[in-house]
Design an enzyme around this catalytic site. Structure first.
Site, PDB file in Angstrom:
ATOM      1  N   ASP A 177       0.850  -1.184   0.000  1.00 58.33           N
ATOM      2  CA  ASP A 177       0.000   0.000   0.000  1.00 58.33           C
ATOM      3  C   ASP A 177       0.883   1.230   0.000  1.00 58.33           C
ATOM      4  O   ASP A 177       1.779   1.363   0.818  1.00 58.33           O
ATOM      5  CB  ASP A 177      -0.947   0.010   1.191  1.00 58.33           C
ATOM      6  CG  ASP A 177      -0.213  -0.367   2.474  1.00 58.33           C
ATOM      7  OD1 ASP A 177      -0.838  -0.418   3.513  1.00 58.33           O
ATOM      8  OD2 ASP A 177       1.030  -0.577   2.384  1.00 58.33           O
ATOM      9  N   HIS A 315      18.349  21.578   0.231  1.00 59.16           N
ATOM     10  CA  HIS A 315      18.756  20.222  -0.156  1.00 59.16           C
ATOM     11  C   HIS A 315      17.576  19.365  -0.622  1.00 59.16           C
ATOM     12  O   HIS A 315      17.653  18.724  -1.671  1.00 59.16           O
ATOM     13  CB  HIS A 315      19.460  19.547   1.026  1.00 59.16           C
ATOM     14  CG  HIS A 315      19.852  18.129   0.790  1.00 59.16           C
ATOM     15  ND1 HIS A 315      20.754  17.764  -0.190  1.00 59.16           N
ATOM     16  CD2 HIS A 315      19.469  16.968   1.381  1.00 59.16           C
ATOM     17  CE1 HIS A 315      20.909  16.444  -0.171  1.00 59.16           C
ATOM     18  NE2 HIS A 315      20.133  15.936   0.764  1.00 59.16           N
TER      19      HIS A 315
HETATM   20  C1  HEM Z   1      26.316  13.718   3.848  1.00 56.49           C
HETATM   21  C2  HEM Z   1      25.504  13.969   2.888  1.00 56.49           C
HETATM   22  C3  HEM Z   1      24.005  14.104   3.030  1.00 56.49           C
HETATM   23  C4  HEM Z   1      23.254  14.433   4.121  1.00 56.49           C
HETATM   24  C5  HEM Z   1      23.731  14.789   5.512  1.00 56.49           C
HETATM   25  C6  HEM Z   1      21.861  14.411   3.702  1.00 56.49           C
HETATM   26  C7  HEM Z   1      20.797  14.718   4.526  1.00 56.49           C
HETATM   27  C8  HEM Z   1      19.481  14.692   4.140  1.00 56.49           C
HETATM   28  C9  HEM Z   1      18.360  15.057   4.978  1.00 56.49           C
HETATM   29  C10 HEM Z   1      18.464  15.541   6.431  1.00 56.49           C
HETATM   30  C11 HEM Z   1      17.235  14.900   4.260  1.00 56.49           C
HETATM   31  C12 HEM Z   1      15.788  15.194   4.707  1.00 56.49           C
HETATM   32  C13 HEM Z   1      15.080  14.007   5.249  1.00 56.49           C
HETATM   33  C14 HEM Z   1      14.426  13.137   4.225  1.00 56.49           C
HETATM   34  O1  HEM Z   1      13.601  13.610   3.434  1.00 56.49           O
HETATM   35  O2  HEM Z   1      14.770  11.965   4.190  1.00 56.49           O
HETATM   36  C15 HEM Z   1      17.622  14.434   2.951  1.00 56.49           C
HETATM   37  C16 HEM Z   1      16.769  14.144   1.913  1.00 56.49           C
HETATM   38  C17 HEM Z   1      17.175  13.717   0.654  1.00 56.49           C
HETATM   39  N1  HEM Z   1      18.469  13.610   0.194  1.00 56.49           N
HETATM   40 FE1  HEM Z   1      20.132  13.903   1.273  1.00 56.49          FE
HETATM   41  N2  HEM Z   1      21.814  14.078   2.390  1.00 56.49           N
HETATM   42  C18 HEM Z   1      23.096  13.885   1.931  1.00 56.49           C
HETATM   43  C19 HEM Z   1      23.497  13.569   0.638  1.00 56.49           C
HETATM   44  C20 HEM Z   1      22.637  13.370  -0.410  1.00 56.49           C
HETATM   45  C21 HEM Z   1      23.054  13.125  -1.757  1.00 56.49           C
HETATM   46  C22 HEM Z   1      24.492  13.080  -2.261  1.00 56.49           C
HETATM   47  C23 HEM Z   1      21.906  12.951  -2.486  1.00 56.49           C
HETATM   48  C24 HEM Z   1      21.717  12.661  -3.958  1.00 56.49           C
HETATM   49  C25 HEM Z   1      22.598  12.591  -4.868  1.00 56.49           C
HETATM   50  C26 HEM Z   1      20.793  13.089  -1.577  1.00 56.49           C
HETATM   51  C27 HEM Z   1      19.476  12.932  -1.939  1.00 56.49           C
HETATM   52  C28 HEM Z   1      18.412  13.145  -1.096  1.00 56.49           C
HETATM   53  C29 HEM Z   1      17.043  12.952  -1.503  1.00 56.49           C
HETATM   54  C30 HEM Z   1      16.545  12.450  -2.854  1.00 56.49           C
HETATM   55  C31 HEM Z   1      16.260  13.316  -0.401  1.00 56.49           C
HETATM   56  C32 HEM Z   1      14.730  13.291  -0.321  1.00 56.49           C
HETATM   57  C33 HEM Z   1      14.130  14.574  -0.823  1.00 56.49           C
HETATM   58  C34 HEM Z   1      12.626  14.492  -0.897  1.00 56.49           C
HETATM   59  O3  HEM Z   1      12.139  13.514  -1.450  1.00 56.49           O
HETATM   60  O4  HEM Z   1      11.970  15.404  -0.427  1.00 56.49           O
HETATM   61  N3  HEM Z   1      21.274  13.354  -0.337  1.00 56.49           N
HETATM   62  N4  HEM Z   1      19.008  14.332   2.891  1.00 56.49           N
END
Ligand code: HEM
Lengths: 452, 430
Positions: A177, A315
């Site tokens: 689901d 981000h």
């Molecule tokens: C040390 C590096 C990184 C940290 C600390 C980090 C941290 C976070 C945090 C706190 C969130 C918000 C919580 C969530 O929606 O899950 C998030 C979301 C996300 N991050 Fe990162 N991230 C990192 C690297 C990356 C990289 C390199 C990518 C992609 C190439 C990435 C892709 C994403 C995606 C796709 C989301 C979800 C966004 C959404 O669907 O709204 N992150 N990240």
């Protein structure tokens, strides 16, 4: 849908298994493909679980880099049926250029990574025990380097203190689901052998009929035998986080805001991430954190196109812009659906205390997709590193960007005057990684089986 | 312009171009001081089936051809002398004549910021930079500016005063922006519509079922065309479907490796792409017709910068070589993957309409459907037919199409105003 054919990590990050070890393995010099196959089949395969398996206390997932596929006997012609990105590998100059990496800063996988055994368990002891059971005394396999050991931080946070792993696509047929109102993403976006968003089967690796005895006919490469069904590509990156630089910048850069927002450091951090520390999205909680929204994911940017609530460069808005991009929210959502990633990462290294301690810590970023170039590399190159993202002038992802030439600020729209601190430090440094093929269970058994 | 090259000299030509270098800065050493030049490139068009090869020189410039030619002759030819010397019949004594002889009419042309000259674009960029810096400076001096809900007009006034005082050379307010006059285009469309209605009415007046007869007569050729096309498409599709999606040859892989190390060096990129049309008169005329349509749309409909819905193309042009091959040049923002993704997700009908008439294109239906929507096949097809852009120049490599438009809007609005909403929008652009 043959759920028992998918390795379990496609469906889950195993949140209930607190311990994880990413073990990098290679064939010993002089071992033949038959020997390597037999040993992997005897030592690792029995621990690999599918979505449908009852999961024991400790279990494994198994994936191959190009070197690993060679080690179990695939030849160059067969490797060329994999995507170019995969065959080149993440450390190749062309891939490094695309991903914004400086490979001379790496210490993991500069020469490629052959086999990944990811071990998950309820306790650190059990994870280590399973790793040793698989590898100690092996005659044809050896560890290529120290394993990466995941650490546990409270409340599913990452080292900067924000809840991570909130937003994930639900996959058609995999997640029974759909979680929340979001439409499930077609299976073929993450798993080969199923239709993707374009209603097509993803390109998939194959063998000649003579070499692929026992494999079914490929549905995408006429006249060949299929190796892709049930498989995915797994991206692993070791991303080091400089927690002290992050905190120092929050303190410094939030100073001018004192008196104009309630909690300047929390405000600035949330603007960078797009969610407050609890996980509450800025779009639904523009003024202050609200833990009641911690796992909220049914929101969009279509009523916040100017970014007054969530900056365009935040981000989570860069990595999943939802309805934010031109020409219109519905068309943006449709185009963004082709760029989704399933994230399965975990933090490594000890939690940061109050004072710098010289320890390395960060995120073992792991994601899955069916098309490396269209999904992972696109997000990394165009949305995370792209300095022109969504009308921007000279900014990369404020949280994880590599600050390459031309990336020098982060704009927080405010009414009427924006705040755009300059000279952002680099908070995250890639230390290595690799691209892996995560075979479906049937293909995995075939690959490790005894064949002619 | 395309200048013929004898195939045995192609390697020499490639070496001469390699000598120049592939980066925008290298390109600037050849093209950087030409007036009104937006983009330029030099590309080797490899030998086709009838053994003809060319050196293509593509420039996008403001103003008239004659002065531009003078500059090409005076500056570009001497700087790339070794390359031009490889061209058959190219006379270093009469470069002007040789260049003119190589001129090719463009079949379709698109410009993402119609009416904005290089000078204006560069001026607007400086206006944006200067104002952003001034605003930072004001905030540093008076953080109270960061209070929300304040009146935007006093800040705007202060910034404009400082701009006028500190950067008097920058121009603000409206500047001339000549657009293609869409009036004639619309008149032609109306003319055709009225003509058809008149024919139908005349038919009705002459005979009780005359209107239907006229409609049938008008539709018959369209239907015949659709049937012929349908048959051709089915034949083509059968051929393509039997091929695996990925099948790069060694040569292609080598070329891709070269391209991979050129692309993505700056926020803008160049695509050069060469394909052979499918044989037969049907395909040849359809190709010309669709290109004409795309050209009209680019000139008269998408005048403010979104070909289809792609907001990232600065200049794009299609030409047909003397041996029939179709050559495509474009200058776009961002990565190849994002550009091609926009093709697939946002502009697939138009592109499919053009390229469906060329060889090995992914199977299509009714000319414009299918095709580019077969994402992986389409991308592989594009890559296989992509040429190395050996020498490339951009006059504003640090600007995206959206930057150009936003800066133009900012400059237009940079005049004192009493209207709060305008002042807010203006500050929002900084
Ligand atoms: C040390 C590096 C990184 C940290 C600390 C980090 C941290 C976070 C945090 C706190 C969130 C918000 C919580 C969530 O929606 O899950 C998030 C979301 C996300 N991050 Fe990162 N991230 C990192 C690297 C990356 C990289 C390199 C990518 C992609 C190439 C990435 C892709 C994403 C995606 C796709 C989301 C979800 C966004 C959404 O669907 O709204 N992150 N990240």
């Amino acid at each position: 849908m043959k759920r028992a054919d998918l390795q379990a990590i496609v469906a889950s990050g195993f949140g209930d298994r607190g311990a994880a070890r990413y073990v990098f393995v290679r064939a010993r010099a002089g071992s033949t493909p038959e020997e390597v196959r037999a040993e992997l089949a005897a030592r690792a395969l029995p621990h690999v679980v599918s979505i449908e398996s009852n999961k024991p206390h400790a279990f494994a997932q198994l994936a191959f880099g190009p070197g690993g596929l060679r080690a179990i006997g695939l030849d160059d012609e067969e490797l060329d049926t994999f995507p170019r990105e995969f065959v080149q590998g993440m450390a190749h100059p062309e891939r490094a250029r695309v991903n914004g990496d400086r490979v001379d800063e790496w210490h993991l996988g500069r020469g490629g990574l052959d086999v990944l055994i990811a071990v998950f368990a309820g306790s650190d002891g059990a994870a280590l025990a399973l790793e040793r059971a698989m590898l100690d005394g092996a005659r044809h396999l050896e560890r290529a380097c120290e394993p990466l050991v995941a650490s546990r931080l409270p409340d599913q946070t990452e080292h900067f203190g924000f809840r991570d792993g909130v937003s994930q696509p639900s996959i058609l047929g995999v997640h029974g689901d759909p979680r929340g109102p979001e439409r499930p993403v077609p299976t073929g976006e993450f798993v080969m052998g199923y239709e993707n968003v374009y209603g097509q089967l993803p390109a998939a690796p194959s063998l000649s009929p003579a070499r692929g005895v026992g494999l079914p006919e490929s549905r995408v490469s006429p006249g060949r035998r299929d190796l892709g069904d049930g498989g995915a590509y797994l991206v692993l990156r070791k991303l080091e986080q400089d927690v002290f630089a992050w905190r120092a910048w929050l303190r410094e850069a939030s100073r001018p805001l004192a008196g104009y927002v309630a909690d300047p450091e929390a405000y600035l951090g949330a603007k960078v991430v797009g969610r407050w520390a609890s996980g509450a999205p800025l779009v639904t909680c523009p003024r202050a954190d609200d833990p009641a929204h911690a796992t909220k994911n049914d929101f969009d940017y279509d009523l916040d196109l100017s970014g007054l609530a969530c900056p365009r460069g935040a981000h989570i808005r860069r990595t999943n812009p939802r309805g934010a991009l031109p020409p219109s929210p519905p068309r943006s959502r449709a185009a963004v659906e082709t760029r989704r990633l399933v994230r399965r990462g975990r933090p490594y290294g000890p939690p940061a205390g109050d004072a710098p301690d010289g320890e390395a810590r960060g995120l073992v970023f792991v994601c899955l997709c069916a098309n490396l170039a269209r999904q992972f590399e696109f997000v990394q190159q165009t949305w995370v590193e792209g300095v022109k993202f969504d009308g921007g002038w000279s900014e990369d992802d404020p949280l994880v960007g590599a600050r390459r030439a031309g990336a020098d600020r982060f704009t927080i729209p405010r009414d009427p005057v924006r705040y755009a601190p300059r000279g952002l430090p680099r908070f995250v440094t890639a230390r290595g990684g690799g691209y892996f093929f995560l075979p479906g269970m049937d293909r995995l058994r075939w690959l490790l089986g005894a064949r002619g | 312009m395309v200048l013929p090259v004898d195939p045995p000299r192609v390697a020499e030509l490639e070496a001469a171009l390699a000598e120049v270098g592939v980066t925008v800065d290298d390109g600037a050493r050849v093209f950087g001081d030409l007036s009104g030049l937006h983009f330029a490139r030099l590309v080797v068009v490899p030998e086709g089936e009838d053994g003809r090869a060319w050196l293509a020189l593509e420039t996008n410039f403001d103003g008239e051809l004659a002065p531009h030619l003078d500059e090409l002759v005076a500056r570009v030819v001497p700087r790339a002398r070794a390359a031009f010397a490889c061209c058959r019949g190219f006379s270093l004594d009469d470069p002007r004549g040789s260049l003119l002889a190589g001129r090719l009419p463009e079949r379709a042309f698109y410009l993402g910021h119609q009416g904005l000259t290089v000078e204006t674009i560069q001026n607007d960029r400086e206006v944006k930079r200067a104002l952003s810096d001034l605003l930072d400076d004001e905030i540093a001096g008076d953080p109270a500016l960061l209070a929300e809900g304040a009146d935007p007009r006093p800040v705007m006034r202060r910034l404009l005063e400082r701009l006028a005082r500190e950067r008097p050379e920058l121009r603000t307010g409206d500047l001339p922006r000549p657009l293609h006059d869409a009036g004639g285009f619309h008149a032609r469309l109306w003319g055709i519509a009225l003509f058809v209605v008149a024919l139908v009415l005349a038919g009705a007046a002459l005979h009780p079922s005359g209107a239907w007869i006229v409609v049938a007569l008008l539709l018959a050729p369209v239907a015949a065309l659709a049937v012929a096309l349908g048959l051709a498409e089915r034949r083509d599709a059968a051929e393509i479907r039997d091929q695996p999606i990925r099948h790069y040859t060694r040569d292609e892989l080598d070329r891709l490796a070269t391209i991979g190390l050129i692309e993505d060096g700056s926020p803008q990129n160049a695509l050069t792409h060469l394909v052979t049309p499918k044989p037969g008169a049907l395909r040849a005329s359809l190709l010309r017709f669709v290109l004409w349509g795309v050209d009209q749309l680019g000139k008269y409909v998408y005048r403010y910068g979104s070909l289809g819905a792609i907001p990232t193309i600065h200049f794009a042009r299609w030409v047909i070589l003397d041996d029939g091959r179709l050559l495509f040049f474009s200058n776009y923002d961002g990565s190849w993957e994002s550009y091609l993704g926009d093709f697939v997700d946002k502009a697939n009908e138009g592109l499919t309409g053009v390229w469906s008439n060329t060889r090995e294109f992914p199977p299509t239906k009714l000319l414009v459907f299918g095709g580019a929507r077969q994402e992986e096949r389409f991308k592989v097809w594009t890559r296989r037919n992509q040429l190395v852009t050996q020498v490339w120049y951009s006059a504003y490599p640090d600007l995206s199409v959206r930057n150009v438009h936003a800066a133009a809007r900012l400059r237009e609005l940079s005049v004192p105003t009493a209207r709060r909403a305008l002042a807010r929008e203006w500050l929002g652009l900084l």
